[in-house]
Design an enzyme around this catalytic site. Structure first.
Site, short mmCIF file in Angstrom:
data_model
loop_
_atom_site.label_atom_id
_atom_site.label_comp_id
_atom_site.label_asym_id
_atom_site.label_seq_id
_atom_site.Cartn_x
_atom_site.Cartn_y
_atom_site.Cartn_z
CB ALA A 67 -0.89 -0.02 1.24
N GLY A 110 0.74 -4.99 0.98
CA GLY A 110 -0.46 -5.07 0.15
C GLY A 110 -0.20 -5.76 -1.19
CD GLU A 113 -2.12 -7.50 3.13
OE1 GLU A 113 -1.78 -6.37 2.74
OE2 GLU A 113 -2.65 -7.69 4.22
CD GLU A 133 2.02 -5.29 5.69
OE1 GLU A 133 2.81 -6.21 6.02
OE2 GLU A 133 1.17 -5.42 4.79
#
Ligand code: CAA
Length: 259
Positions: A67, A110, A113, A133
């Site tokens: 992200a 992300g 993911e 993260e």
């Protein structure tokens, strides 16, 4: 509207669409606009009867490095909840057609993911997977703690999530996270070959089969078996079921029409 951060080729090969994440300078960091474009593209491809399988890729250096940290850095909890970025992810997860990630380079946070949200992963030898993260003071938020644990088991998932370390494509293969690892110059082609195999099947059957496998994550065994059985029966309402079974009996190749 023309997308800025992705490119979409609805017929890259017969019945196979290709979506490429295209924010190379930022290693395809997944900002809100990119994720919105990706969601819209998947919804449109799901509605396109000529498309049977979708391949999602990045570039050689990065599938996606997570992200967009710069977009999130100054936000508070309420800002994050209001933006509700994960409703976009929920929609992506509901894509009906088989979705194959063709991953080279970084698939982190992300990005990892997103690859795991796809149904299968074809990786180049240079791919690296991780949930880093924790190193920036947070934790996975787009399914990482759940999907990684289901894919590779608690001990390994715990280590990756708590240390933030990356694993190689080969380790990811050994641990069951990815389907195959190929030389870097082959990863897209290899994903296309896998997609082409699936695109030959009845698109109704592949979508129901995908839905049923995914149900295994979200139900007890008996609920999942019940769900599978309903989809199995429903396929007998399709012309493709008659075509597939008759072709077998008549010793010829089936010609599936998606009806
Ligand atoms: N968000 C925003 N920008 C990013 C980014 C990210 N996740 N990852 C890389 N970039 C940017 C860098 O800031 C840099 O931009 P500038 O040139 O403007 O400085 C550019 O992409 C190239 O990156 P690097 O110079 O850092 O390249 P590198 O080869 O030295 O390192 C890397 C590569 C190891 C992937 C490193 O960029 C990195 O650690 N990135 C962050 C990985 C990360 O923590 N991801 C998780 C994000 S949080 C998340 O995903 C939450 C969730 O669950 C949804």
């Amino acid at each position: 509207m023309q997308a800025e951060f992705i490119t979409v080729t609805p017929q890259y090969r017969k019945h196979i669409a290709l979506i490429a994440l295209n924010r190379p300078k930022e290693l395809n960091a997944l900002n809100l606009q990119l994720m919105g474009e990706l969601r819209d593209a998947l919804v449109a491809l799901d509605e396109d009867d000529e498309v049977r399988v979708i391949v999602l890729t990045g570039n050689e250096r990065a599938f996606a490095a997570g992200a967009d940290i710069k977009q999130m850095a100054g936000k508070g909890a309420i800002d994050m909840a209001k933006v509700d970025q994960f409703s976009t992810w929920d929609k992506i997860k509901r894509t009906k057609k088989p979705l194959i990630a063709a991953v080279s380079g970084f698939a982190l946070g992300g990005g990892c993911e997103l690859a795991m949200t796809c149904d299968m992963i074809v990786a180049s030898e240079t791919a690296q997977f991780g949930q880093p993260e924790i190193k920036i003071g947070v934790m996975p938020g787009a399914g990482g703690t759940q999907r990684l644990t289901r894919a590779i088991g608690k001990a390994r998932a715990m280590e990756l999530v708590l240390t933030g370390k990356f694993i190689s494509a080969q380790e990811a293969l050994n641990w069951g996270l990815v389907n195959r690892v190929v030389p870097v110059e082959m990863y897209l082609q290899s994903a296309m070959e896998l997609a082409a195999e699936i695109a030959q099947m009845s698109p109704i059957a592949t979508q129901m089969a995908k839905e049923s496998v995914n149900h295994a994550y979200e139900s007890s065994l008996s609920e999942g078996l019940y769900f599978e059985r309903k989809n199995f029966y429903l396929l007998f309402a399709s012309e493709d079921q008659k075509e597939g079974m008759n072709a077998f009996i008549e010793k010829r190749q089936p010609d599936f029409k998606g009806k």
